[in-house]
Design an enzyme around this catalytic site. Structure first.
Site, PDB file in Angstrom:
ATOM      1  N   SER A 138       2.527   2.184  -1.763  1.00 25.50           N
ATOM      2  CA  SER A 138       1.549   0.965  -2.403  1.00 25.50           C
ATOM      3  C   SER A 138       0.364   1.441  -3.045  1.00 25.50           C
ATOM      4  CB  SER A 138       1.586  -0.129  -1.600  1.00 25.50           C
ATOM      5  OG  SER A 138       0.772  -1.175  -1.859  1.00 25.50           O
ATOM      6  N   TYR A 151      -0.092  -3.213   7.897  1.00 27.06           N
ATOM      7  CA  TYR A 151       0.735  -2.552   6.630  1.00 27.06           C
ATOM      8  C   TYR A 151       0.001  -1.557   5.956  1.00 27.06           C
ATOM      9  CZ  TYR A 151       3.117  -2.966   2.136  1.00 27.06           C
ATOM     10  OH  TYR A 151       3.684  -2.731   1.054  1.00 27.06           O
TER      11      TYR A 151
END
Ligand SMILES: NC(=O)c1ccc[n+]([C@@H]2O[C@H](COP(=O)([O-])OP(=O)(O)OC[C@H]3O[C@@H](n4cnc5c(N)ncnc54)[C@H](OP(=O)(O)O)[C@@H]3O)[C@@H](O)[C@H]2O)c1
Length: 257
Positions: A138, A151
């Site tokens: 990401s 995360y």
């Protein structure tokens, strides 16, 4: 020779689109998911378009499930050309709100499971002298933001793992590619949570674009280490490259607060 692809977390989103995109490219595609009752839409599309998609159970958190699924694929096809480590989820909460055990749960899916799968397919890819491992990271694998440190840390860890693996696998002809999407538009929750981040919501990217980037990346003769997907991701990463740490932090604060 028929090429074989394995994608994790294909019940929705990027995994769903990637399984379809790879099958459309001619890969025999194992679309894995932890709950195969969620595979009906993929199966329906596969039969409509005559695609070779096999929906297979794989809970990436479960060592037995991972071993059983990969063994099944090797028994059937004797090879794996592409492994897309896509399964993942977001644990929201600031550092003080999230227990260490919750951090571990987040890392189990987003990081440790990927090591497990790479250890399962690695020997075969090395023996084949070819193969591509695609890790879905990401933009937050390279930039810290508030409110989801578990995360974000798991994606930072995945970046480090992937960069290291590139050196370990290169002599065997095995590629490792990192995909870094920005915000994906279809997610209601993401849209809500980042609605304060002005540009991000406007610039969100559909999951199909990530799938197309993955296909393009594995078809490149010399794949790059990283592929960024989405204008938001590109913009933040470009800003990070061109600014000092403090300048970049101030730039993000303007976006966030
Ligand atoms: N959405 C974004 O804005 C964004 C941005 C950058 C990167 N990413 C990354 O892209 C990847 C895919 O996310 P997405 O956006 O497509 O979200 P999504 O639609 O929620 O898909 C996540 C997939 O992972 C699966 N999964 C979760 N835990 C699993 C487990 N233990 N075993 C097997 N499958 C599991 C889910 O299965 P179930 O249906 O069973 O829950 C689902 O199929 C993730 O790695 C995510 O971090 C997403």
């Amino acid at each position: 020779m028929e090429k074989v692809a394995v994608v994790t977390g294909t019940s929705s989103g990027i995994g769903f689109e990637t399984a379809l995109a790879l099958a459309r490219e001619g890969y025999y595609t194992y679309a894995t998911m932890r709950d195969i009752t969620k595979g009906d839409k993929l199966k329906e599309l596969a039969s409509k378009e005559n695609l070779k998609i096999d929906v297979l159970e794989l809970d990436v958190d479960n060592e037995n499930s991972a071993k059983t699924a990969i063994k099944h694929i090797f028994d059937q096809k004797q090879r794996i050309d592409v492994l897309v480590n896509n399964a993942g989820w977001v644990l929201w909460g600031c550092v003080e709100d999230v227990s260490v055990n919750e951090f571990k749960t987040q890392f189990e899916t987003n990081f440790f499971s990927i090591i497990r799968l790479i250890q399962e397919v690695g020997p075969t890819m090395r023996n084949q002298g070819s193969g591509t491992i695609v890790n879905i990271s990401s933009v937050v694998g390279r930039i810290g933001f508030p409110a989801s440190p578990a995360y974000i840390s798991s994606k930072f860890a995945l970046e480090g793992l992937s960069e290291s693996l590139r050196f370990e696998f290169a002599p065997f002809g095995v590629d490792v590619i990192i995909i870094e999407p920005g915000v994906i538009k279809y997610k209601d929750i993401t849209t809500k949570v980042v609605s304060g981040v002005k540009m991000m919501t406007e610039m969100g990217t559909p999951p199909k674009e990530v799938a197309n980037t993955i296909v393009k990346a594995i078809k490149d003769e010399k794949p790059l280490p990283r592929y960024i997907v989405g204008n938001d991701a590109a913009m933040f990463l470009e800003a990070k490259k061109n600014k000092t740490d403090i300048e970049f932090e101030n730039y993000l604060k303007k976006e966030l607060y």
